[in-house]
Design a protein around this motif. Sequence first.
Motif, PDB file in Angstrom:
ATOM      1  N   LEU A   7       0.868  -1.184   0.000  1.00 56.34           N
ATOM      2  CA  LEU A   7       0.000   0.000   0.000  1.00 56.34           C
ATOM      3  C   LEU A   7       0.899   1.225   0.000  1.00 56.34           C
ATOM      4  CD1 LEU A   7      -3.103   0.457   0.144  1.00 56.34           C
ATOM      5  CD2 LEU A   7      -2.823   0.910   2.574  1.00 56.34           C
ATOM      6  N   ASN A   8       1.004   1.890  -1.144  1.00 53.35           N
ATOM      7  CA  ASN A   8       1.886   3.055  -1.240  1.00 53.35           C
ATOM      8  C   ASN A   8       1.144   4.329  -0.852  1.00 53.35           C
ATOM      9  OD1 ASN A   8       0.303   3.721  -3.487  1.00 53.35           O
ATOM     10  ND2 ASN A   8       1.752   2.795  -4.923  1.00 53.35           N
ATOM     11  N   LEU A   9       1.876   5.442  -0.849  1.00 52.07           N
ATOM     12  CA  LEU A   9       1.310   6.720  -0.420  1.00 52.07           C
ATOM     13  C   LEU A   9       0.177   7.179  -1.344  1.00 52.07           C
ATOM     14  CD1 LEU A   9       1.394   9.109   1.493  1.00 52.07           C
ATOM     15  CD2 LEU A   9       3.167  10.148   0.050  1.00 52.07           C
ATOM     16  N   ILE A  10       0.315   6.897  -2.629  1.00 56.83           N
ATOM     17  CA  ILE A  10      -0.737   7.270  -3.590  1.00 56.83           C
ATOM     18  C   ILE A  10      -2.046   6.572  -3.220  1.00 56.83           C
ATOM     19  CG2 ILE A  10      -1.476   7.165  -6.008  1.00 56.83           C
ATOM     20  CD1 ILE A  10       1.516   7.270  -6.762  1.00 56.83           C
ATOM     21  N   SER A  11      -1.948   5.287  -2.875  1.00 60.85           N
ATOM     22  CA  SER A  11      -3.138   4.525  -2.491  1.00 60.85           C
ATOM     23  C   SER A  11      -3.743   5.058  -1.201  1.00 60.85           C
ATOM     24  CB  SER A  11      -2.776   3.048  -2.321  1.00 60.85           C
ATOM     25  OG  SER A  11      -2.362   2.477  -3.557  1.00 60.85           O
ATOM     26  N   VAL A  12      -2.887   5.473  -0.263  1.00 61.38           N
ATOM     27  CA  VAL A  12      -3.372   6.030   1.003  1.00 61.38           C
ATOM     28  C   VAL A  12      -4.165   7.310   0.756  1.00 61.38           C
ATOM     29  CG1 VAL A  12      -2.678   7.084   3.195  1.00 61.38           C
ATOM     30  CG2 VAL A  12      -1.541   4.996   2.392  1.00 61.38           C
ATOM     31  N   VAL A  13      -3.632   8.187  -0.112  1.00 59.88           N
ATOM     32  CA  VAL A  13      -4.331   9.438  -0.445  1.00 59.88           C
ATOM     33  C   VAL A  13      -5.671   9.133  -1.102  1.00 59.88           C
ATOM     34  CG1 VAL A  13      -4.245  11.557  -1.824  1.00 59.88           C
ATOM     35  CG2 VAL A  13      -2.184  10.747  -0.658  1.00 59.88           C
ATOM     36  N   TYR A  49     -17.910   7.062  -8.052  1.00 63.53           N
ATOM     37  CA  TYR A  49     -16.554   7.595  -8.169  1.00 63.53           C
ATOM     38  C   TYR A  49     -15.622   6.920  -7.156  1.00 63.53           C
ATOM     39  CZ  TYR A  49     -13.184  11.205  -9.586  1.00 63.53           C
ATOM     40  OH  TYR A  49     -12.109  11.875 -10.112  1.00 63.53           O
ATOM     41  N   ALA A  50     -16.125   6.678  -5.958  1.00 62.82           N
ATOM     42  CA  ALA A  50     -15.323   6.004  -4.940  1.00 62.82           C
ATOM     43  C   ALA A  50     -14.924   4.602  -5.398  1.00 62.82           C
ATOM     44  CB  ALA A  50     -16.105   5.921  -3.628  1.00 62.82           C
ATOM     45  N   LEU A  51     -15.848   3.884  -6.023  1.00 63.17           N
ATOM     46  CA  LEU A  51     -15.565   2.519  -6.483  1.00 63.17           C
ATOM     47  C   LEU A  51     -14.594   2.523  -7.663  1.00 63.17           C
ATOM     48  CD1 LEU A  51     -19.131   0.933  -6.188  1.00 63.17           C
ATOM     49  CD2 LEU A  51     -17.156   0.619  -4.664  1.00 63.17           C
ATOM     50  N   VAL A  52     -14.735   3.520  -8.544  1.00 63.63           N
ATOM     51  CA  VAL A  52     -13.792   3.642  -9.675  1.00 63.63           C
ATOM     52  C   VAL A  52     -12.380   3.871  -9.143  1.00 63.63           C
ATOM     53  CG1 VAL A  52     -13.091   5.113 -11.601  1.00 63.63           C
ATOM     54  CG2 VAL A  52     -15.484   4.437 -11.361  1.00 63.63           C
ATOM     55  N   GLN A  53     -12.268   4.749  -8.144  1.00 65.03           N
ATOM     56  CA  GLN A  53     -10.958   5.050  -7.584  1.00 65.03           C
ATOM     57  C   GLN A  53     -10.432   3.871  -6.756  1.00 65.03           C
ATOM     58  OE1 GLN A  53     -10.258   7.788  -8.938  1.00 65.03           O
ATOM     59  NE2 GLN A  53      -8.292   8.415  -8.088  1.00 65.03           N
ATOM     60  N   LEU A  54     -11.337   3.125  -6.141  1.00 63.93           N
ATOM     61  CA  LEU A  54     -10.942   1.937  -5.381  1.00 63.93           C
ATOM     62  C   LEU A  54     -10.282   0.909  -6.289  1.00 63.93           C
ATOM     63  CD1 LEU A  54     -10.940   0.351  -2.720  1.00 63.93           C
ATOM     64  CD2 LEU A  54     -13.244  -0.470  -3.307  1.00 63.93           C
ATOM     65  N   ASN A  55     -10.719   0.854  -7.532  1.00 66.13           N
ATOM     66  CA  ASN A  55     -10.116  -0.059  -8.488  1.00 66.13           C
ATOM     67  C   ASN A  55      -8.621   0.216  -8.634  1.00 66.13           C
ATOM     68  OD1 ASN A  55     -10.624  -2.066 -10.900  1.00 66.13           O
ATOM     69  ND2 ASN A  55      -9.352  -0.423 -11.731  1.00 66.13           N
ATOM     70  N   ASP A  56      -8.244   1.512  -8.677  1.00 66.96           N
ATOM     71  CA  ASP A  56      -6.825   1.870  -8.790  1.00 66.96           C
ATOM     72  C   ASP A  56      -6.041   1.399  -7.569  1.00 66.96           C
ATOM     73  OD1 ASP A  56      -7.332   3.032 -11.206  1.00 66.96           O
ATOM     74  OD2 ASP A  56      -7.316   5.100 -10.472  1.00 66.96           O
ATOM     75  N   VAL A  57      -6.666   1.540  -6.383  1.00 65.67           N
ATOM     76  CA  VAL A  57      -6.007   1.112  -5.143  1.00 65.67           C
ATOM     77  C   VAL A  57      -5.792  -0.402  -5.149  1.00 65.67           C
ATOM     78  CG1 VAL A  57      -6.224   0.954  -2.628  1.00 65.67           C
ATOM     79  CG2 VAL A  57      -6.931   3.035  -3.813  1.00 65.67           C
ATOM     80  N   LEU A  58      -6.818  -1.150  -5.528  1.00 63.99           N
ATOM     81  CA  LEU A  58      -6.731  -2.614  -5.562  1.00 63.99           C
ATOM     82  C   LEU A  58      -5.691  -3.081  -6.584  1.00 63.99           C
ATOM     83  CD1 LEU A  58     -10.532  -3.536  -5.370  1.00 63.99           C
ATOM     84  CD2 LEU A  58      -8.842  -3.671  -3.530  1.00 63.99           C
TER      85      LEU A  58
END
Length: 388
Positions: A7-13, A49-58
């Motif tokens: 989990l990098n800083l980008i994912s945390v943000v 939008y939250a789910l779309v961005q969650l995809n990037d985190v996953l």
Amino acid sequence: MELNISLNLISVVNLLGIAQAIFFSVYLFQLKKTASKAHIFLALFLTAYALVQLNDVLEASNLFMVYPHLNSTFPILVFALGPLIYFYVKSLTVKNFKFKLKHLLHFTPLLFLILILIPYFSLSASEKVKIIITETKHPDQDNIVSYMGIIQIMIYLVLSIKIIIGYSKDIKNYFSFTEKINLNWLLNLVVALVIIWLLWFLDTRYPTNYLKYMEAGMFTFFIYFLGFKGVKQPEIFKKATRPDNNILETESIIPSKKYEKTRIFTQTIDTAIIRLTQLMETEKVYKNSQLTLPDLAVLTELPNHHLSQILNENLKLNFYDYVNKYRVEEVKCNLLNPQKNNFTILALALDAGFNSKASFNKAFKKHTGISPSEFKSQHQNPSAVLGK
């Protein structure tokens, strides 16, 4: 393939923005009976939008290897974002906006993608893991759908910007104030959303951590600000509702710009202008800080669209500028009145009918070309005007 979950800083943000989006969505959905259509569209937009961005985190954290059934589930929601923000804007700017069955056509691309992906969704976890490994080795293969998504959302964002700009002009034909009903904050946020998706596009073409940080940071700020403002945004047209007065006869906030091709007799126009002058100069109705076009129409005994037509075509002013011109003149007189020296400029502005210092300063400078303090200074020291 070695499984390296991180989990990098980008994912945390991103997660900070996702968590806030979910929080605002749940809050808006829980409003139930008091929720407006705008709140519902906003909640749906924030969730998608939250789910779309969650995809990037996953994806960045390699968690799709652990939860393969989530792969390709969230990205398709990009095709819901454009229509949802568009309908949110429409529900804020159109009186009695109703979501009709035909509006579902805006979600056709999303439905089409879901149907295409049904065979993929039916695969087993092991089969999906194999596909995920292939996608990881060749990340550019599926960009066509992504580009289609960004094109679609950009179209809806441009349409939303156009609606907000038109609304900003239209309310000045109806209200004598714009506090709490102008949507400048939303215009700025939609423009910010355009920038976010341009950053996303650039990152798909020229991937760098710098672009990812910018996109994640703007996304999180966007969610916090949109959620906060969206929750606080009042129902604009509640202010326009009066018991015995049909304010708006159409969905539009103002009468048709062609005034339904109505013809007003010259005698009626002259009588109306005389009555308007009396109401403003003698009765000083402009001191009502919540004055609207229908209020003045009742006092002049004219239909709304006739009064609007007279103001725009004969007096060459929209309702907002017409009323605020008198308010500015009232303040100018009081600034020169020695008996009012103990009053602050803001107190004089509020007494004249303005609702805030910002709106007063803007109107004063528009009608005089200088600020209130400059006006007062010049008239207290006449030599300043002559440049001596």
